[in-house]
Design an enzyme around this catalytic site. Structure first.
Site, PDB file in Angstrom:
ATOM      1  N   GLY A 197       0.804  -1.221   0.000  1.00  0.00           N
ATOM      2  CA  GLY A 197       0.000   0.000   0.000  1.00  0.00           C
ATOM      3  C   GLY A 197       0.834   1.267   0.000  1.00  0.00           C
ATOM      4  N   ASP A 248      10.457  -7.360  -0.970  1.00  0.00           N
ATOM      5  CA  ASP A 248       9.155  -7.988  -0.716  1.00  0.00           C
ATOM      6  C   ASP A 248       9.282  -9.453  -1.092  1.00  0.00           C
ATOM      7  OD1 ASP A 248       6.293  -8.559  -0.532  1.00  0.00           O
ATOM      8  OD2 ASP A 248       6.007  -6.394  -0.704  1.00  0.00           O
ATOM      9  N   ASN A 303      -5.246  -7.148  -2.513  1.00  0.00           N
ATOM     10  CA  ASN A 303      -4.268  -6.054  -2.545  1.00  0.00           C
ATOM     11  C   ASN A 303      -4.715  -4.908  -3.459  1.00  0.00           C
ATOM     12  OD1 ASN A 303      -1.549  -8.456  -2.814  1.00  0.00           O
ATOM     13  ND2 ASN A 303      -2.541  -7.681  -0.978  1.00  0.00           N
ATOM     14  N   LEU A 304      -5.547  -5.261  -4.441  1.00  0.00           N
ATOM     15  CA  LEU A 304      -5.756  -4.335  -5.569  1.00  0.00           C
ATOM     16  C   LEU A 304      -6.569  -3.103  -5.208  1.00  0.00           C
ATOM     17  CD1 LEU A 304      -6.403  -6.970  -8.383  1.00  0.00           C
ATOM     18  CD2 LEU A 304      -4.245  -5.911  -7.716  1.00  0.00           C
ATOM     19  N   ARG A 310      -5.851  -1.020  -3.116  1.00  0.00           N
ATOM     20  CA  ARG A 310      -4.969   0.087  -2.722  1.00  0.00           C
ATOM     21  C   ARG A 310      -3.546   0.010  -3.277  1.00  0.00           C
ATOM     22  NH1 ARG A 310      -5.426  -3.813   0.552  1.00  0.00           N
ATOM     23  NH2 ARG A 310      -3.712  -4.637   1.760  1.00  0.00           N
ATOM     24  N   LYS A 362       5.108  -9.994  -6.409  1.00  0.00           N
ATOM     25  CA  LYS A 362       4.895  -8.552  -6.322  1.00  0.00           C
ATOM     26  C   LYS A 362       6.061  -7.788  -6.930  1.00  0.00           C
ATOM     27  CE  LYS A 362       1.704  -7.738  -2.537  1.00  0.00           C
ATOM     28  NZ  LYS A 362       1.470  -7.088  -1.230  1.00  0.00           N
ATOM     29  N   ASP A 376       4.333  -3.935   6.875  1.00  0.00           N
ATOM     30  CA  ASP A 376       2.997  -4.051   7.457  1.00  0.00           C
ATOM     31  C   ASP A 376       2.981  -4.754   8.801  1.00  0.00           C
ATOM     32  OD1 ASP A 376       3.632  -6.579   6.720  1.00  0.00           O
ATOM     33  OD2 ASP A 376       1.857  -6.950   5.497  1.00  0.00           O
ATOM     34  N   CYS A 389      -3.751  -4.092   8.873  1.00  0.00           N
ATOM     35  CA  CYS A 389      -4.749  -3.720   7.853  1.00  0.00           C
ATOM     36  C   CYS A 389      -5.559  -4.938   7.429  1.00  0.00           C
ATOM     37  CB  CYS A 389      -4.074  -3.090   6.639  1.00  0.00           C
ATOM     38  SG  CYS A 389      -3.346  -1.484   6.983  1.00  0.00           S
ATOM     39  N   CYS A 408     -11.022 -15.946  15.253  1.00  0.00           N
ATOM     40  CA  CYS A 408     -11.280 -14.603  14.726  1.00  0.00           C
ATOM     41  C   CYS A 408     -10.954 -14.674  13.238  1.00  0.00           C
ATOM     42  CB  CYS A 408     -10.472 -13.540  15.465  1.00  0.00           C
ATOM     43  SG  CYS A 408      -8.691 -13.725  15.312  1.00  0.00           S
TER      44      CYS A 408
END
Ligand SMILES: [Zn+2]
Lengths: 98, 404
Positions: free
Chosen positions: B64, B85, B93-94, B96, B109, B153, B211, B362
């Site tokens: 992002g 990465d 992902n797309l 943002r 990526k 992240d 995120c 969760c």
């Protein structure tokens, strides 16, 4: 009324908005603001300050009027703009999203 | 300078790029035309544009924040852009990550990022490091760069990036995001505070959502990553006032920027007066998270895998499956579990049947780990956390459960 801005994870816990307003009796210090906040939102006890030591959690910081109050004594009085409610007391939390 | 009643001693700003290196650079006619709007600004001009060409900027994370940062730095003519990465492009992902397109789903990526950046500017060099950034490789990778952009992240990598920058004396252009909130600063321990001066220790795992768990408005990284690119350019050019010792909060909902002053902590363990950290440490351990290599090994006492849960449900074990996500997440996808959001658990835990074994889940397993710990403290005897959460269930057990 004192305005306090909470980081996202504490808003969820307190089920509150980003900014909350609380009445503080007596001198407006970091300690009295947090005490009043915890009285209003008991679920925040232990989340901002350690249950036992009452030390600020290391991934949170306190700001008032653009200045960092995190390392100040919790008994010093906060600036007049915080006392009057013109400016909020900020509790900032670490986030890591990218 | 703003009047604050105190005397601010602003360190003299010199660019991070050796002035000599910039002088040796030549711009082709094509480059001069491409950068003509820069050349018109005296603060950039030919000298500045050559400095940009000589500069080497490393971006951690092609996600992002790395997307706008990388794209603007490429367009601006930063001569060498490095990218670290190890992920592949995922459809989620797309929303943002503009480096990647729909056709890139499933691709590395870095392959996708390289193609995008080269498309924007063929005059720059792009170096890619397709590996997880670790204590073993970070110093080597960082050594060849002038500025590091932190667009990762997770907390362990943020502390790793900070410490490596402090140890090597390089500026760390920091940005982070969650939901509608963004934070930006430039941590340069030679001239101001570092990330550890601000947050000496991370939150316990699962307390502050990522995120992936908490969500993020897609435009927010566009704003924050672009601000990071801006600070990188200023550092290279040696122009303006960098965000050193200043911390910017952005609230997208209010459209409010706040500037806060940061001071160096004399007791900082890595950049303070008596540092205790002299080399890179184990950041997974420091942040209390399992290393990705150990993630497969589960603790049978407190954890359960989705395969084990499926098997136990199928054979009719008397279980209480508890979902501690938020109601809006339950609406998107659920496995029919009892719903008590983590935030309501302290006042609603008595609704849980304590005679049964409790399996808490969760989205990915961190909120439920906290919930399980809470329930154990409240005296529940048999509580297990579902490792990987409903994400793992959707991926490995039942694809009909939507992945979000
Ligand atoms: Zn420091």
């Amino acid at each position: 009324m004192i305005r306090v801005v909470l980081p996202y994870h504490l808003r969820t816990l307190a089920q509150s908005d980003a900014e909350v307003q609380i009445a503080v009796a007596g001198a407006v210090t970091i300690c009295s603001v947090l005490d009043a906040l915890e009285t209003h939102y008991p679920m925040l006890r232990g989340t901002i300050r350690d249950h036992v030591t009452q030390q600020r959690r290391p991934f949170l910081r306190f700001f008032a009027c653009g200045e960092d109050f995190s390392l100040e004594s919790s008994d010093i009085e906060l600036p007049p703009k915080i006392v009057s409610g013109e400016e909020p007391f900020l509790i900032i939390g670490a986030i890591a999203g990218g | 300078m703003k009047s604050t009643g105190t005397v601010n001693i602003v360190p003299s700003i010199t660019g991070v790029v050796d002035a000599e290196a910039g002088r040796d650079m030549q711009l082709s006619r094509e480059e001069m035309l491409r950068y003509s709007r820069h050349l018109l600004i005296p603060e950039v001009g030919m000298t500045g544009q050559k400095k940009l060409k000589a500069a080497k900027v490393l971006i951690i994370g092609a996600g992002g924040l790395g997307s706008p940062a990388g794209m603007y730095l490429a367009a601006a003519g930063v001569g060498t852009i490095g990218l670290v990465d190890f992920d592949v492009v995922d459809v989620t992902n797309l929303q943002r990550q503009l480096l990647h397109s729909t056709d890139d789903i499933g691709r590395s990526k870095l392959d996708s990022a390289r193609e995008t950046l080269a498309g924007i500017n063929p005059h720059i060099a792009i170096e890619t490091y397709e590996e997880r950034l670790t204590s073993k490789n970070a110093l080597n990778i960082f050594a060849g760069y002038d500025v590091i952009v932190d667009g990762t992240d997770n907390f362990p990598t943020r502390y790793l990036v900070n410490d490596a920058c402090v140890l090597l004396g390089k500026p760390n252009v920091y940005g982070s995001i969650l939901r509608f909130d963004g934070q930006v600063s430039v941590f340069d321990a030679r001239r101001g505070p570092c990330y550890r001066c601000l947050y000496p220790a991370p939150p316990p795992p699962g307390l502050v959502p990522s995120c992936a768990e908490g969500g993020v408005l897609g435009i927010l990284p566009g704003i924050i990553g672009t601000l990071q690119a801006l600070e990188v350019l200023k550092l290279i050019l040696g122009e303006g006032e960098p965000l050193i010792g200043r911390f910017i909060l952005f609230d997208a909902l209010k459209f409010a920027f706040r500037e806060l002053k940061l001071r160096k902590d004399p007791a900082c363990p890595v950049c303070g007066q008596a540092p205790t950290i002299h080399e890179l440490i184990d950041y997974e351990q420091f942040c209390g998270v399992k290393s990705p290599l150990a993630a497969e090994a589960i603790d049978e006492q407190t954890e359960i895998t989705v395969e084990q849960l499926k098997m136990r449900i199928d054979r009719g074990d008397n279980l209480c499956v508890l979902d501690v996500r938020e109601p809006h997440e339950y609406d998107i996808a659920n496995i029919g579990a009892q719903l008590i959001p983590l935030s309501e658990l302290p006042k609603r835990f008595h609704e849980i049947d304590s005679s049964k074994e409790i399996i808490v889940h969760c989205k990915v397993g961190s909120r439920s780990a906290r919930a399980a710990e809470f329930l154990r403290k409240k005296g529940f005897q048999k509580v297990k956390n579902l490792v990987g959460g409903i994400d793992a269930w959707s991926e490995r057990i039942d694809a009909r459960v939507p992945h979000y």
